[in-house]
Design an enzyme around this catalytic site. Structure first.
Site, PDB file in Angstrom:
ATOM      1  N   ASN A  41      -0.330  27.332  -0.717  1.00 19.49           N
ATOM      2  CA  ASN A  41       0.936  27.304  -0.008  1.00 19.49           C
ATOM      3  C   ASN A  41       0.959  26.612   1.349  1.00 19.49           C
ATOM      4  O   ASN A  41       2.029  26.293   1.843  1.00 19.49           O
ATOM      5  CB  ASN A  41       1.448  28.734   0.187  1.00 19.49           C
ATOM      6  CG  ASN A  41       1.634  29.465  -1.122  1.00 19.49           C
ATOM      7  OD1 ASN A  41       2.427  29.061  -1.958  1.00 19.49           O
ATOM      8  ND2 ASN A  41       0.870  30.521  -1.315  1.00 19.49           N
ATOM      9  N   TYR A  42      -0.184  26.441   1.957  1.00 18.00           N
ATOM     10  CA  TYR A  42      -0.175  25.923   3.328  1.00 18.00           C
ATOM     11  C   TYR A  42      -0.927  24.619   3.548  1.00 18.00           C
ATOM     12  O   TYR A  42      -0.707  23.949   4.548  1.00 18.00           O
ATOM     13  CB  TYR A  42      -0.742  26.977   4.286  1.00 18.00           C
ATOM     14  CG  TYR A  42       0.181  28.149   4.464  1.00 18.00           C
ATOM     15  CD1 TYR A  42       1.326  28.035   5.245  1.00 18.00           C
ATOM     16  CD2 TYR A  42      -0.070  29.358   3.839  1.00 18.00           C
ATOM     17  CE1 TYR A  42       2.193  29.107   5.401  1.00 18.00           C
ATOM     18  CE2 TYR A  42       0.788  30.438   3.991  1.00 18.00           C
ATOM     19  CZ  TYR A  42       1.919  30.301   4.780  1.00 18.00           C
ATOM     20  OH  TYR A  42       2.774  31.353   4.931  1.00 18.00           O
TER      21      TYR A  42
END
Length: 748
Positions: A705-706
């Site tokens: 996600n990052y």
DNA sequence: GATCTAACTTAGCACTCAGTAA
DNA sequence: TTACTGAGTGCTAAGTTAGATC
């Protein structure tokens, strides 16, 4: 260290602040901080300090010794990683490092690890990677026509068959390649995007898969109330089975869970049952529990053929319901099954845990698809709540759940175009932030001196979000959800100020329950002006008061939007995570390292991000055991190596004496054996180090996600590390766009 | 500006299943 | 062949954000 923290943590509370008067009553709510978080931590702490920990301490010591002996190169790298001067954030249980205070530096600004080099790009922006939407497709009639044509073409040629994930078409308009040619993946990232806010032109799917109806228990399986067997009505029995299945779970020991369950269960009972069953503690679900355990055991014991049959059936359902046609492509659906009924498992001290999650019926379902598609049929005898044709949204199916009244969706898989485009865009926004972050930082530093309290609060909050990668922190409904906070919703009780601590000036101690009730614990040395501002914000407030009483996420995001188009609090997390990965990879990767060592470096860089973002996990239940097993393997390998070395020595002696070809060959063979075993040993040792360092840190969340996948792909290409070593199949599918478009020069 | 809501992303836990050792 | 284990996957809760409404 960890124990020390836990201890400090327990004692923490607003001792250092003057709480005599209450200046901001308008915003103050008398909130109960239940400290679920702390309980959970304490439990973890206890288990950690319990038998398993003691049992393993000698092993750990042993491993430490072994580590010492690791190659010099390895050791240096480790020192570099652990940053010997106190830059590492200290987390709950001391799982990250032994150092507790992060020192602020001009250049090592946001990272948990000290950076020798400033966080500056080494060359100008590389616009090759800019996310530039090409010409508007929807404005181009010709192309719209073409797409429509392709849609109908697709229906014509693909609908009845095809098991491949993507529909094959060539660049000239959609003809399939010859049978045996490998299926080429659809490169949606090379196509134009919709820029009118619509998400699709054509959407067809088969609707959701419902869980099987409730099957009553066999008569021999009985429920007892107050020691007496009692046959329950089907509705009451079904809810009872939800509880019975969870008997082994900690949930059933919690008062709120039991209370909520019992209340909702009674609603499902007949009047007779209701009058009889009045106390949960008199209920005996053990026969049911045993029955389900036996069933689960039986499933495990099924024959290969039986298992294969189930697998095939699942595959059939997947093929039928697991895909949709979006525009002219067959795309995988993320979650095509309706959530089955059960007991709500809220996290932390959720006030609604144990409540009955009711069964979803077709009459609860809204279907979203194209008008001109074959609409999914509701099960016989039922109908959908609504059939909608909204191409401004990405979901296929939705329903409202009964616990929080929120809407649940069925959407596409992360590998789909619609998700991938959004993901790509997210990282492009983060890269744009990179260009303006210094300006933004200068701005909020300036705002620390503002005459207006609201601006000072905004600036300090933004500093936390930027420096510590905190979440925005929306306000939450009291009593409806667990008491968790983020930056904007921090309360006085979550922060302590120490003018001096552990040899550092202006230390801020943060301790609060974050998302999923995961504890955030950090001590960080801040700039004097931040510290003074925080002192000001705390004046005349009580423990339950908001730290930033003139701020909320809406105000903050509006301000950020003014600073940069598309900027929100969340972007800082993405930006800081990705830039940290890139920086760490540069620092930790040594050209001389072999592949396993490089992977260790990658994991360590990934770990630095996970620490920054506070991605924790409960240590795996089998952790100690698996470490022990690994250590046994290492010990055996060492013995093997030592034996191989002896043999080599002997062979060399022989060769020296005999001086013939045969003995020379024998020496070569033995040399190779020593080399092979050494490599095997090294791999095992690296694996042990990696696993130990990963005990309480979850790498997956940041990876998925990052972290801009292009950073990882570029790193793999630069160092000739196979991409499979860092991304599994699912991850490779999700990041196909990045894998395809990135070369080794990519700079975030 | 407060509140509500929809739509979407982010998150950790539980379970499964394939690979491997015994 | 069986038992064990851990990576992979699925599930769904819990966040963020934007936009509508008052």
């Amino acid at each position: 260290m960890s124990g020390d923290h836990a201890h400090k943590q327990q004692q923490m509370h607003p001792g250092s602040v003057d709480y005599n008067s209450h200046k901001h009553k308008d915003k103050h709510k008398d909130r109960e901080h239940s400290h679920k978080e702390h309980k959970r931590d304490k439990e973890r702490e206890n288990s950690k300090n319990g038998n398993s920990e003691h049992k393993s301490s000698s092993e750990r010591k042993h491993r430490e010794k072994e580590k010492e002996r690791l190659k010099h190169k390895e050791k240096q790298k480790e020192e570099k990683f652990h940053s010997s001067d106190g830059k590492y954030r200290d987390k709950e249980n001391g799982f990250v490092s032994s150092l507790s205070i992060k020192v602020e530096e001009d250049n090592g600004y946001h990272l948990p690890i000290k950076h020798e080099k400033p966080l500056k790009r080494e060359r100008d922006e590389d616009d090759r990677y800019e996310h530039k939407p090409k010409k508007l497709k929807v404005d181009n009639e010709k192309k719209v026509k073409k797409r429509k044509q392709e849609d109908s073409d697709y229906e014509e040629r693909e609908k009845p068959k095809k098991r491949t994930k993507e529909v094959k078409k060539d660049s000239t308009g959609g003809k399939k390649k010859a049978k045996n040619e490998p299926q080429e993946k659809w490169k949606w990232w090379e196509e134009e995007k919709y820029t009118d806010g619509s998400k699709w032109r054509f959407l067809e799917h088969k609707g959701p898969v419902f869980p099987p109806p409730y099957e009553p228990l066999p008569d021999r399986i009985r429920f007892y109330y107050d020691g007496k067997a009692m046959k329950l009505s089907p509705a009451a029995e079904e809810v009872a089975t939800f509880y019975a299945k969870m008997l082994d779970h900690e949930y059933t020991t919690k008062d709120i869970f039991r209370k909520n369950f019992f209340k909702d269960w009674r609603k499902e009972m007949t009047p007779e049952e209701k009058s009889k069953i009045t106390e949960l503690k008199k209920c005996d679900f053990t026969e049911m529990h045993e029955y389900f355990k036996a069933q689960s055991e039986a499933r495990k014991q099924m024959t290969k053929e039986e298992k294969q049959k189930i697998k095939e059936e699942n595959e059939r359902i997947l093929q039928e319901y697991g895909y949709c046609v979006m525009d002219n492509h067959r795309e995988r659906i993320g979650n095509f099954r309706i959530e089955p009924p059960g007991l709500f498992r809220g996290r932390g001290d959720h006030p609604k845990m144990g409540k009955l999650k009711r069964r979803i019926r077709p009459e609860d379902i809204i279907i979203n698809c194209s008008k001109d598609s074959a609409h999914p049929q509701a099960p016989p005898g039922s109908r959908w709540k609504e059939l909608r044709h909204d191409n401004k949204v990405t979901w296929l199916v939705s329903w409202t759940e009964n616990i929080q009244g929120s809407i649940k969706y069925i959407m596409l898989n992360p590998s789909s175009r619609i998700k991938g485009e959004k993901d790509w865009q997210k990282y492009e926004t983060a890269r744009r932030l990179k260009k303006s972050v210094e300006h933004i930082r200068a701005q909020y530093r300036e705002d620390w001196r503002s005459k207006e309290m609201r601006i000072r609060q905004r600036a300090v909050a933004l500093y936390f979000i930027d420096k510590l990668a905190l979440r925005a922190g929306n306000e939450k409904d009291e009593g409806e959800t667990a008491d968790t906070v983020g930056c904007c919703s921090l309360r006085v009780e979550h922060i302590r100020l120490h003018p001096q601590m552990d040899g550092q000036d202006y230390v801020v101690e943060l301790d609060f329950p974050g998302k999923d009730s995961i504890r955030y614990y950090n001590k960080v040395s801040v700039e004097k002006r931040v510290f003074k501002n925080l002192q000001l914000f705390l004046e005349n407030k009580q423990a339950k008061d908001d730290l930033f009483d003139r701020l909320n996420t809406s105000i903050l995001n509006k301000h950020l939007q003014e600073l940069m188009d598309g900027l929100t609090a969340k972007v800082f997390r993405t930006y800081n995570a990705s830039i940290t990965l890139q920086q760490q990879l540069k620092e930790l990767t040594s050209p001389d390292d072999n592949i396993p060592e490089k992977i260790l470096s990658y994991n360590r860089a990934n770990r630095a991000v996970a620490v920054l973002c506070n991605h924790q996990r409960a240590p795996p239940k089998t952790f100690e055991k698996s470490m022990h097993n690994l250590q046994t393997k290492i010990d055996e390998k060492k013995k093997q190596l030592s034996a191989a070395k002896k043999e080599l020595k002997a062979a060399k002696a022989d060769a020296k004496m005999l001086r013939d070809e045969k003995s020379k060959k024998a020496v070569e063979m033995k040399k190779k054996a020593v080399q092979r075993i050494s490599e095997q040993l090294m791999k095992l040792e690296v694996q042990a180090t990696d696993r130990e360092e990963n005990k309480q840190i979850a790498l997956g969340t940041s990876k998925l996600n990052y972290l801009d996948p292009r950073i990882s792909v570029a790193w793999c290409k630069k160092w000739a590390v196979p991409i499979e070593k860092i991304y599994n199949k699912t991850q490779r599918e999700k990041f196909a766009w990045a894998i395809d478009m990135t070369d080794e020069d990519f700079e975030f």
